[in-house]
Design a protein around this motif. Sequence first.
Motif, PDB file in Angstrom:
ATOM      1  N   LEU A 281       0.817  -1.214   0.008  1.00 39.41           N
ATOM      2  CA  LEU A 281      -0.112  -0.007  -0.110  1.00 39.41           C
ATOM      3  C   LEU A 281       0.706   1.437   0.033  1.00 39.41           C
ATOM      4  CD1 LEU A 281      -2.905  -1.194   2.438  1.00 39.41           C
ATOM      5  CD2 LEU A 281      -2.826  -1.147   0.022  1.00 39.41           C
ATOM      6  N   SER A 282       1.963   1.413   0.852  1.00 39.56           N
ATOM      7  CA  SER A 282       2.845   2.341   0.859  1.00 39.56           C
ATOM      8  C   SER A 282       3.511   2.467  -0.611  1.00 39.56           C
ATOM      9  CB  SER A 282       3.974   2.228   1.760  1.00 39.56           C
ATOM     10  OG  SER A 282       4.826   3.188   1.836  1.00 39.56           O
ATOM     11  N   VAL A 283       3.878   1.717  -1.402  1.00 40.17           N
ATOM     12  CA  VAL A 283       4.515   1.741  -2.689  1.00 40.17           C
ATOM     13  C   VAL A 283       3.252   2.303  -3.807  1.00 40.17           C
ATOM     14  CG1 VAL A 283       5.167   0.271  -4.656  1.00 40.17           C
ATOM     15  CG2 VAL A 283       5.979   0.118  -2.490  1.00 40.17           C
ATOM     16  N   ILE A 284       2.008   1.913  -3.707  1.00 44.90           N
ATOM     17  CA  ILE A 284       0.862   2.563  -4.135  1.00 44.90           C
ATOM     18  C   ILE A 284       0.647   3.818  -4.004  1.00 44.90           C
ATOM     19  CG2 ILE A 284      -1.444   2.277  -4.745  1.00 44.90           C
ATOM     20  CD1 ILE A 284      -1.107  -0.698  -4.197  1.00 44.90           C
ATOM     21  N   LYS A 285       0.837   4.009  -2.673  1.00 45.77           N
ATOM     22  CA  LYS A 285       0.420   5.513  -2.236  1.00 45.77           C
ATOM     23  C   LYS A 285       1.567   6.519  -2.432  1.00 45.77           C
ATOM     24  CE  LYS A 285      -0.005   7.968   2.259  1.00 45.77           C
ATOM     25  NZ  LYS A 285      -0.276   7.946   3.647  1.00 45.77           N
ATOM     26  N   SER A 286       2.884   6.039  -2.191  1.00 44.28           N
ATOM     27  CA  SER A 286       3.679   7.032  -2.293  1.00 44.28           C
ATOM     28  C   SER A 286       5.117   6.606  -3.071  1.00 44.28           C
ATOM     29  CB  SER A 286       4.254   7.651  -0.885  1.00 44.28           C
ATOM     30  OG  SER A 286       4.716   6.611  -0.251  1.00 44.28           O
TER      31      SER A 286
ATOM     32  N   ASN B 106       2.149 -13.359  -5.251  1.00 48.02           N
ATOM     33  CA  ASN B 106       1.187 -12.657  -4.308  1.00 48.02           C
ATOM     34  C   ASN B 106       1.495 -11.401  -4.232  1.00 48.02           C
ATOM     35  OD1 ASN B 106      -0.111 -15.132  -4.471  1.00 48.02           O
ATOM     36  ND2 ASN B 106       0.947 -15.653  -2.346  1.00 48.02           N
ATOM     37  N   ILE B 107       2.611 -10.733  -4.273  1.00 48.81           N
ATOM     38  CA  ILE B 107       2.905  -9.206  -3.924  1.00 48.81           C
ATOM     39  C   ILE B 107       2.429  -8.636  -5.291  1.00 48.81           C
ATOM     40  CG2 ILE B 107       4.703  -7.386  -3.782  1.00 48.81           C
ATOM     41  CD1 ILE B 107       5.882  -9.308  -1.754  1.00 48.81           C
ATOM     42  N   LYS B 108       2.822  -9.100  -6.379  1.00 52.45           N
ATOM     43  CA  LYS B 108       2.547  -8.428  -7.553  1.00 52.45           C
ATOM     44  C   LYS B 108       1.236  -8.445  -7.784  1.00 52.45           C
ATOM     45  CE  LYS B 108       4.415  -8.793 -12.423  1.00 52.45           C
ATOM     46  NZ  LYS B 108       5.205  -9.435 -13.286  1.00 52.45           N
ATOM     47  N   SER B 109       0.424  -9.617  -7.520  1.00 50.50           N
ATOM     48  CA  SER B 109      -0.843  -9.829  -7.860  1.00 50.50           C
ATOM     49  C   SER B 109      -1.618  -8.781  -6.850  1.00 50.50           C
ATOM     50  CB  SER B 109      -1.474 -11.323  -7.401  1.00 50.50           C
ATOM     51  OG  SER B 109      -2.877 -11.313  -7.509  1.00 50.50           O
ATOM     52  N   ASN B 110      -1.558  -8.604  -5.509  1.00 54.26           N
ATOM     53  CA  ASN B 110      -2.171  -7.516  -4.657  1.00 54.26           C
ATOM     54  C   ASN B 110      -1.958  -6.083  -5.128  1.00 54.26           C
ATOM     55  OD1 ASN B 110      -3.436  -9.956  -3.338  1.00 54.26           O
ATOM     56  ND2 ASN B 110      -1.876  -9.707  -1.690  1.00 54.26           N
ATOM     57  N   HIS B 111      -0.743  -5.961  -5.607  1.00 56.46           N
ATOM     58  CA  HIS B 111      -0.270  -4.441  -6.196  1.00 56.46           C
ATOM     59  C   HIS B 111      -1.104  -4.247  -7.348  1.00 56.46           C
ATOM     60  CE1 HIS B 111       1.864  -1.351  -8.207  1.00 56.46           C
ATOM     61  NE2 HIS B 111       2.480  -1.099  -7.042  1.00 56.46           N
ATOM     62  N   SER B 112      -1.381  -5.030  -8.011  1.00 58.47           N
ATOM     63  CA  SER B 112      -2.130  -5.058  -9.256  1.00 58.47           C
ATOM     64  C   SER B 112      -3.473  -4.761  -9.128  1.00 58.47           C
ATOM     65  CB  SER B 112      -1.817  -5.964 -10.351  1.00 58.47           C
ATOM     66  OG  SER B 112      -2.692  -5.896 -11.390  1.00 58.47           O
ATOM     67  N   HIS B 113      -4.190  -5.823  -7.982  1.00 51.80           N
ATOM     68  CA  HIS B 113      -5.489  -5.527  -7.732  1.00 51.80           C
ATOM     69  C   HIS B 113      -5.977  -4.355  -6.923  1.00 51.80           C
ATOM     70  CE1 HIS B 113      -9.254  -7.453  -6.472  1.00 51.80           C
ATOM     71  NE2 HIS B 113      -9.173  -6.699  -5.218  1.00 51.80           N
ATOM     72  N   PHE B 114      -5.216  -3.719  -6.094  1.00 48.01           N
ATOM     73  CA  PHE B 114      -5.225  -2.594  -5.235  1.00 48.01           C
ATOM     74  C   PHE B 114      -4.776  -1.469  -5.916  1.00 48.01           C
ATOM     75  CE2 PHE B 114      -6.036  -5.973  -2.312  1.00 48.01           C
ATOM     76  CZ  PHE B 114      -7.325  -5.508  -1.858  1.00 48.01           C
ATOM     77  N   SER B 115      -4.013  -1.174  -6.936  1.00 49.27           N
ATOM     78  CA  SER B 115      -3.365   0.079  -7.475  1.00 49.27           C
ATOM     79  C   SER B 115      -4.140   0.970  -8.049  1.00 49.27           C
ATOM     80  CB  SER B 115      -2.310  -0.451  -8.699  1.00 49.27           C
ATOM     81  OG  SER B 115      -3.073  -0.875  -9.708  1.00 49.27           O
ATOM     82  N   ASN B 116      -5.427   0.938  -8.253  1.00 52.94           N
ATOM     83  CA  ASN B 116      -6.414   1.802  -8.594  1.00 52.94           C
ATOM     84  C   ASN B 116      -7.056   2.842  -7.579  1.00 52.94           C
ATOM     85  OD1 ASN B 116      -5.711   1.419 -11.518  1.00 52.94           O
ATOM     86  ND2 ASN B 116      -7.403  -0.252 -11.268  1.00 52.94           N
ATOM     87  N   ASN B 117      -6.659   2.295  -6.278  1.00 51.08           N
ATOM     88  CA  ASN B 117      -7.193   2.852  -5.177  1.00 51.08           C
ATOM     89  C   ASN B 117      -6.319   4.078  -4.509  1.00 51.08           C
ATOM     90  OD1 ASN B 117      -9.140   0.945  -5.285  1.00 51.08           O
ATOM     91  ND2 ASN B 117      -8.296  -0.376  -3.705  1.00 51.08           N
ATOM     92  N   ASN B 118      -6.891   4.902  -3.773  1.00 47.84           N
ATOM     93  CA  ASN B 118      -6.275   6.017  -3.209  1.00 47.84           C
ATOM     94  C   ASN B 118      -5.984   5.776  -1.574  1.00 47.84           C
ATOM     95  OD1 ASN B 118      -5.451   8.376  -1.959  1.00 47.84           O
ATOM     96  ND2 ASN B 118      -6.976   9.413  -2.996  1.00 47.84           N
ATOM     97  N   TYR B 119      -4.776   5.578  -1.283  1.00 47.23           N
ATOM     98  CA  TYR B 119      -4.674   5.441   0.090  1.00 47.23           C
ATOM     99  C   TYR B 119      -4.195   6.612   0.990  1.00 47.23           C
ATOM    100  CZ  TYR B 119      -5.280   0.771  -1.556  1.00 47.23           C
ATOM    101  OH  TYR B 119      -5.790  -0.248  -2.153  1.00 47.23           O
TER     102      TYR B 119
ATOM    103  N   THR C 169      -5.535   8.361   3.229  1.00 44.70           N
ATOM    104  CA  THR C 169      -5.928   8.340   4.540  1.00 44.70           C
ATOM    105  C   THR C 169      -5.004   7.460   5.354  1.00 44.70           C
ATOM    106  OG1 THR C 169      -7.455   6.667   3.989  1.00 44.70           O
ATOM    107  CG2 THR C 169      -8.424   8.978   3.877  1.00 44.70           C
ATOM    108  N   ILE C 170      -4.364   6.582   4.692  1.00 42.05           N
ATOM    109  CA  ILE C 170      -3.614   5.695   5.691  1.00 42.05           C
ATOM    110  C   ILE C 170      -2.325   6.457   5.960  1.00 42.05           C
ATOM    111  CG2 ILE C 170      -2.209   3.564   5.685  1.00 42.05           C
ATOM    112  CD1 ILE C 170      -4.145   2.202   3.728  1.00 42.05           C
ATOM    113  N   ASP C 171      -2.063   6.828   7.138  1.00 39.92           N
ATOM    114  CA  ASP C 171      -1.068   7.335   7.572  1.00 39.92           C
ATOM    115  C   ASP C 171      -0.192   6.582   8.633  1.00 39.92           C
ATOM    116  OD1 ASP C 171       0.867   9.269   8.721  1.00 39.92           O
ATOM    117  OD2 ASP C 171      -0.502  10.786   9.410  1.00 39.92           O
ATOM    118  N   PHE C 172       1.051   6.122   8.160  1.00 40.85           N
ATOM    119  CA  PHE C 172       1.845   5.220   8.979  1.00 40.85           C
ATOM    120  C   PHE C 172       2.351   5.980  10.352  1.00 40.85           C
ATOM    121  CE2 PHE C 172       2.328   3.981   4.537  1.00 40.85           C
ATOM    122  CZ  PHE C 172       1.803   2.609   4.940  1.00 40.85           C
ATOM    123  N   GLU C 173       2.176   7.156  10.599  1.00 40.90           N
ATOM    124  CA  GLU C 173       2.524   7.946  11.838  1.00 40.90           C
ATOM    125  C   GLU C 173       1.430   7.761  12.716  1.00 40.90           C
ATOM    126  OE1 GLU C 173       4.113  11.937  11.957  1.00 40.90           O
ATOM    127  OE2 GLU C 173       5.078  11.594   9.751  1.00 40.90           O
TER     128      GLU C 173
END
Length: 166
Positions: free
Chosen positions: A86-91, A107-120, A122-126
Motif C-alpha cells: 500500500l505504501s508503494v501504491i500511495k507514495s 502474491n505481492i505483484k497480484s495484490n499490487h495490481s489488484h489494489f493499484s487503482n485505489n487512493n490510500y 488516508t493511511i498514515d503510518f504515523e
Amino acid sequence: MEEIIVESLTLKELFDKQQTLAIPEYQRPYVWTPKEINKLLGQFKQHQERTDDKPLFYLGSIVLHKKDNTLEIIDGQQRLTTLQILSVIKSNSDFGIKYSHPISLKNIKSNHSHFSNNNYETIDFENINVTIVIVESEDLAYSFFETLNTGGKRLSGTDILKAHHL
C-alpha cells in the motif's frame, strides 16, 4: 538471561530505524489475498470514522529476531508486506523489506495490481501503532511466534512443523 526488547511505536518509527528488516528463509511466503487486505482496510476505515478521542490504530505485535544488524521478521510478515504494498501504491516508497520466495513475489505483484487503482491517502503510518518484540534467540522468537500467531491467515500444519523444526 536473554535480552528481550518490547517497544510500542508507530510504523513510521519502525521503518525509520537504521536496521534492515528481512524475511528469514524458513518463513512461509506472503499469502494474503484481497480478502485479508480488504478486512485490514475495513478496520482502518472503521477506526478513521470514529469521532471520539481515538488512540492510534493498533496493528498488533511484531516479533523480530535480531541477527547482527538485521531484524528478521518472525511474526507480522503478512501485515507488514501488505502495508509495504500500500505504501508503494500511495507514495512509491517501500520499507526496504526484500523478498525472494517465488510465491511471495507472485502474491505481492497480484495484490499490487489488484489494489493499484485505489487512493490510500488516508493511511498514515504515523497513526498506526505496533508493539515490537525483539529477541536475540531464535528459540525465544519461535516461542513468541507460536504464542501470538492466532490471527490472519492460519498456518498450515506443514508451516507449523517447518517452523518448529527450524
